[in-house]
Motif scaffolding. Sequence first.
Motif, PDB file in Angstrom:
ATOM      1  N   ASN A  69       0.850  -1.183   0.000  1.00 49.99           N
ATOM      2  CA  ASN A  69       0.000   0.000   0.000  1.00 49.99           C
ATOM      3  C   ASN A  69       0.888   1.236   0.000  1.00 49.99           C
ATOM      4  OD1 ASN A  69      -1.851   2.052   0.565  1.00 49.99           O
ATOM      5  ND2 ASN A  69      -2.052   1.475   2.725  1.00 49.99           N
ATOM      6  N   PRO A  70       0.782   2.098  -1.001  1.00 50.26           N
ATOM      7  CA  PRO A  70       1.691   3.240  -1.085  1.00 50.26           C
ATOM      8  C   PRO A  70       1.390   4.370  -0.110  1.00 50.26           C
ATOM      9  CG  PRO A  70       0.119   3.321  -2.879  1.00 50.26           C
ATOM     10  CD  PRO A  70      -0.113   2.020  -2.160  1.00 50.26           C
ATOM     11  N   LEU A  71       0.178   4.427   0.438  1.00 49.89           N
ATOM     12  CA  LEU A  71      -0.207   5.502   1.364  1.00 49.89           C
ATOM     13  C   LEU A  71      -0.663   4.870   2.668  1.00 49.89           C
ATOM     14  CD1 LEU A  71      -2.247   7.812  -1.063  1.00 49.89           C
ATOM     15  CD2 LEU A  71       0.200   7.877  -0.552  1.00 49.89           C
ATOM     16  N   THR A  72       0.103   5.060   3.734  1.00 50.29           N
ATOM     17  CA  THR A  72      -0.152   4.323   4.970  1.00 50.29           C
ATOM     18  C   THR A  72      -0.376   5.264   6.147  1.00 50.29           C
ATOM     19  OG1 THR A  72       2.212   4.163   5.478  1.00 50.29           O
ATOM     20  CG2 THR A  72       1.245   2.380   4.177  1.00 50.29           C
ATOM     21  N   GLY A  73      -0.919   4.684   7.207  1.00 46.19           N
ATOM     22  CA  GLY A  73      -1.105   5.424   8.445  1.00 46.19           C
ATOM     23  C   GLY A  73      -2.310   6.343   8.413  1.00 46.19           C
ATOM     24  N   ARG A  74      -2.683   6.779   9.585  1.00 41.87           N
ATOM     25  CA  ARG A  74      -3.856   7.652   9.707  1.00 41.87           C
ATOM     26  C   ARG A  74      -3.649   8.983   8.992  1.00 41.87           C
ATOM     27  NH1 ARG A  74      -7.710   7.866  14.939  1.00 41.87           N
ATOM     28  NH2 ARG A  74      -9.259   9.337  14.144  1.00 41.87           N
ATOM     29  N   LYS A  75      -2.384   9.421   8.919  1.00 47.65           N
ATOM     30  CA  LYS A  75      -2.094  10.713   8.282  1.00 47.65           C
ATOM     31  C   LYS A  75      -1.775  10.580   6.801  1.00 47.65           C
ATOM     32  CE  LYS A  75      -0.573  13.061  12.469  1.00 47.65           C
ATOM     33  NZ  LYS A  75       0.507  13.872  13.119  1.00 47.65           N
ATOM     34  N   LEU A  76      -1.979   9.404   6.244  1.00 49.78           N
ATOM     35  CA  LEU A  76      -1.801   9.177   4.814  1.00 49.78           C
ATOM     36  C   LEU A  76      -0.386   9.540   4.355  1.00 49.78           C
ATOM     37  CD1 LEU A  76      -4.112   8.119   2.958  1.00 49.78           C
ATOM     38  CD2 LEU A  76      -4.161  10.361   1.915  1.00 49.78           C
TER      39      LEU A  76
ATOM     40  N   TYR B  99       0.847  13.142  -4.238  1.00 50.22           N
ATOM     41  CA  TYR B  99      -0.076  12.056  -3.914  1.00 50.22           C
ATOM     42  C   TYR B  99      -1.002  11.669  -5.061  1.00 50.22           C
ATOM     43  CZ  TYR B  99       1.247  12.302   1.004  1.00 50.22           C
ATOM     44  OH  TYR B  99       1.948  12.251   2.178  1.00 50.22           O
ATOM     45  N   ALA B 100      -1.249  12.572  -5.977  1.00 51.80           N
ATOM     46  CA  ALA B 100      -2.234  12.326  -7.039  1.00 51.80           C
ATOM     47  C   ALA B 100      -1.994  11.031  -7.831  1.00 51.80           C
ATOM     48  CB  ALA B 100      -2.282  13.525  -7.989  1.00 51.80           C
ATOM     49  N   PRO B 101      -0.738  10.657  -8.130  1.00 49.45           N
ATOM     50  CA  PRO B 101      -0.528   9.416  -8.894  1.00 49.45           C
ATOM     51  C   PRO B 101      -1.005   8.149  -8.174  1.00 49.45           C
ATOM     52  CG  PRO B 101       1.431  10.789  -8.954  1.00 49.45           C
ATOM     53  CD  PRO B 101       0.527  11.385  -7.934  1.00 49.45           C
ATOM     54  N   PHE B 102      -1.205   8.231  -6.854  1.00 56.82           N
ATOM     55  CA  PHE B 102      -1.603   7.058  -6.088  1.00 56.82           C
ATOM     56  C   PHE B 102      -3.106   7.024  -5.799  1.00 56.82           C
ATOM     57  CE2 PHE B 102       2.821   7.980  -5.030  1.00 56.82           C
ATOM     58  CZ  PHE B 102       3.414   6.761  -5.347  1.00 56.82           C
ATOM     59  N   VAL B 103      -3.842   7.987  -6.333  1.00 58.15           N
ATOM     60  CA  VAL B 103      -5.285   8.051  -6.115  1.00 58.15           C
ATOM     61  C   VAL B 103      -5.987   7.483  -7.340  1.00 58.15           C
ATOM     62  CG1 VAL B 103      -7.254   9.566  -5.690  1.00 58.15           C
ATOM     63  CG2 VAL B 103      -5.052  10.033  -4.589  1.00 58.15           C
ATOM     64  N   ALA B 104      -6.869   6.519  -7.124  1.00 52.12           N
ATOM     65  CA  ALA B 104      -7.567   5.867  -8.229  1.00 52.12           C
ATOM     66  C   ALA B 104      -8.412   6.873  -8.996  1.00 52.12           C
ATOM     67  CB  ALA B 104      -8.438   4.734  -7.695  1.00 52.12           C
ATOM     68  N   SER B 105      -8.431   6.708 -10.320  1.00 50.57           N
ATOM     69  CA  SER B 105      -9.166   7.658 -11.167  1.00 50.57           C
ATOM     70  C   SER B 105     -10.676   7.544 -10.979  1.00 50.57           C
ATOM     71  CB  SER B 105      -8.806   7.436 -12.643  1.00 50.57           C
ATOM     72  OG  SER B 105      -9.031   6.090 -13.011  1.00 50.57           O
TER      73      SER B 105
ATOM     74  N   LEU C 270      -8.665  14.680   0.837  1.00 53.58           N
ATOM     75  CA  LEU C 270      -8.895  15.194  -0.512  1.00 53.58           C
ATOM     76  C   LEU C 270      -7.881  16.279  -0.870  1.00 53.58           C
ATOM     77  CD1 LEU C 270     -12.808  15.304  -0.618  1.00 53.58           C
ATOM     78  CD2 LEU C 270     -11.269  13.718  -1.796  1.00 53.58           C
ATOM     79  N   LYS C 271      -7.456  17.040   0.097  1.00 48.81           N
ATOM     80  CA  LYS C 271      -6.416  18.050  -0.141  1.00 48.81           C
ATOM     81  C   LYS C 271      -5.100  17.371  -0.512  1.00 48.81           C
ATOM     82  CE  LYS C 271      -3.969  21.893   2.058  1.00 48.81           C
ATOM     83  NZ  LYS C 271      -3.835  22.709   3.311  1.00 48.81           N
ATOM     84  N   TRP C 272      -4.729  16.337   0.240  1.00 49.11           N
ATOM     85  CA  TRP C 272      -3.502  15.599  -0.068  1.00 49.11           C
ATOM     86  C   TRP C 272      -3.606  14.915  -1.437  1.00 49.11           C
ATOM     87  CZ3 TRP C 272      -3.900  13.193   5.419  1.00 49.11           C
ATOM     88  CH2 TRP C 272      -3.299  14.041   6.350  1.00 49.11           C
ATOM     89  N   ALA C 273      -4.768  14.359  -1.708  1.00 47.26           N
ATOM     90  CA  ALA C 273      -4.956  13.613  -2.955  1.00 47.26           C
ATOM     91  C   ALA C 273      -4.803  14.491  -4.184  1.00 47.26           C
ATOM     92  CB  ALA C 273      -6.323  12.951  -2.961  1.00 47.26           C
ATOM     93  N   ALA C 274      -5.038  15.781  -4.032  1.00 48.68           N
ATOM     94  CA  ALA C 274      -4.940  16.711  -5.163  1.00 48.68           C
ATOM     95  C   ALA C 274      -3.514  17.202  -5.390  1.00 48.68           C
ATOM     96  CB  ALA C 274      -5.865  17.899  -4.935  1.00 48.68           C
ATOM     97  N   SER C 275      -2.609  16.923  -4.468  1.00 47.72           N
ATOM     98  CA  SER C 275      -1.231  17.409  -4.601  1.00 47.72           C
ATOM     99  C   SER C 275      -0.468  16.587  -5.630  1.00 47.72           C
ATOM    100  CB  SER C 275      -0.516  17.338  -3.249  1.00 47.72           C
ATOM    101  OG  SER C 275      -0.298  15.991  -2.879  1.00 47.72           O
ATOM    102  N   ASP C 276       0.567  17.162  -6.192  1.00 50.07           N
ATOM    103  CA  ASP C 276       1.368  16.470  -7.208  1.00 50.07           C
ATOM    104  C   ASP C 276       2.022  15.210  -6.651  1.00 50.07           C
ATOM    105  OD1 ASP C 276       0.728  18.426  -9.015  1.00 50.07           O
ATOM    106  OD2 ASP C 276       2.573  19.568  -8.741  1.00 50.07           O
TER     107      ASP C 276
END
Length: 358
Positions: free
Chosen positions: A49-56, A112-118, A104-110
């Motif tokens: 899993n590329p994004l771990t922990g409560r703080k992602l 983290y975005a590659p690890f968020v499913a489309s 969602l803020k993290w997911a929009a960053s350059d």
Amino acid sequence: MPESQYLIVGQGIAGTSLAWELLRRGQKFLVIDDPALPSSSLVAAGIFNPLTGRKLVKTWLADTIFPHALAFYRHVEAELGITCLHTTDLFRPYRNEEEKTSYLKWAASDEYAPFVASGQPDFSDDAFIRAPYNGLSVNRSGWVDLPRFLENSRNYFEKLGCFEPAHFRSQDLDIGEEAVQWQGRSFEKVILCMGVGAENDPLFNWLPFNPVKGQILNCRIERYPHSRIINQGIFILPAGNEKVRVGATYSWHDLDWEPTEDGRDYLAGKLKSLLKVPFEIESQVAGIRPSSKDRRPFAGRHPEHDRLFIFNGLGTKGVTLAPYFAAQLVKLLLDGQEIMADANIGRYFSLYSNPRKP
């Protein structure tokens, strides 16, 4: 002259990955493993899993080690004619609106975005998973069927004549100038990949190991439909035919291989809060992860013995760390290219009583 180039001690995820890398480079080796000893690799869920922990938090070296691991397992699958690598998204239910906003803020960053499913799923009204705020679906995730990977690899190595069941004691090594002798046989170099237990070995007990016990429940959920991994404090890993694996606990005390009632109650309580439907616990397993104090692998050459090496301390992320650092260790063995500082045991040479200067 040595009869074989390398003796690999241990056939867990570390030793097996190292053996495949040496095989790819055309090297002669012998893997030994004691079948009487328990193995954390055989108990582990094998999730990556590329994004771990409560703080992602993005997993260390995720951009590098994840592609390497996927290529490694696909190569092994092709060689063995099996399937052991399973890629799937991982769904993380939001706990509240504040967490949703942050994710969602993290997911929009350059970064983290590659690890968020489309295609983000909607679990808010799901009949099985409790996710009133919905959640974030992470890609580049999945799991490795470690028992299948390890068993088939062992059978393959055995057919090649480079695997033997054997009990190992480092006291039986005779480390000489030209070779290392073990049980009447000669090897150019020896790599200890013993996992748990290395913290008690006199050759490497100066390293800051930090073994941690983990427990997993094997459960049945009637008509469970999801193929994604669900993760909120615990994971729910689909295993087919209404079966799931649920874990895991973390304990740095009572380091044995026995499941506990406390572990069962903890996981069952977490699962009950995450599910809307009943479940049945069918079995429970426990293992001890070979972790390090700084959560980085131990790889490299002994500070005093040039022919002695270690590959250990992979912790909870062994399925992705093992292939990459096995390749790094082989580059050290064959090409003299040093392992990166964060994983190289040279970072702890000051703890050794009589180190030579590297």
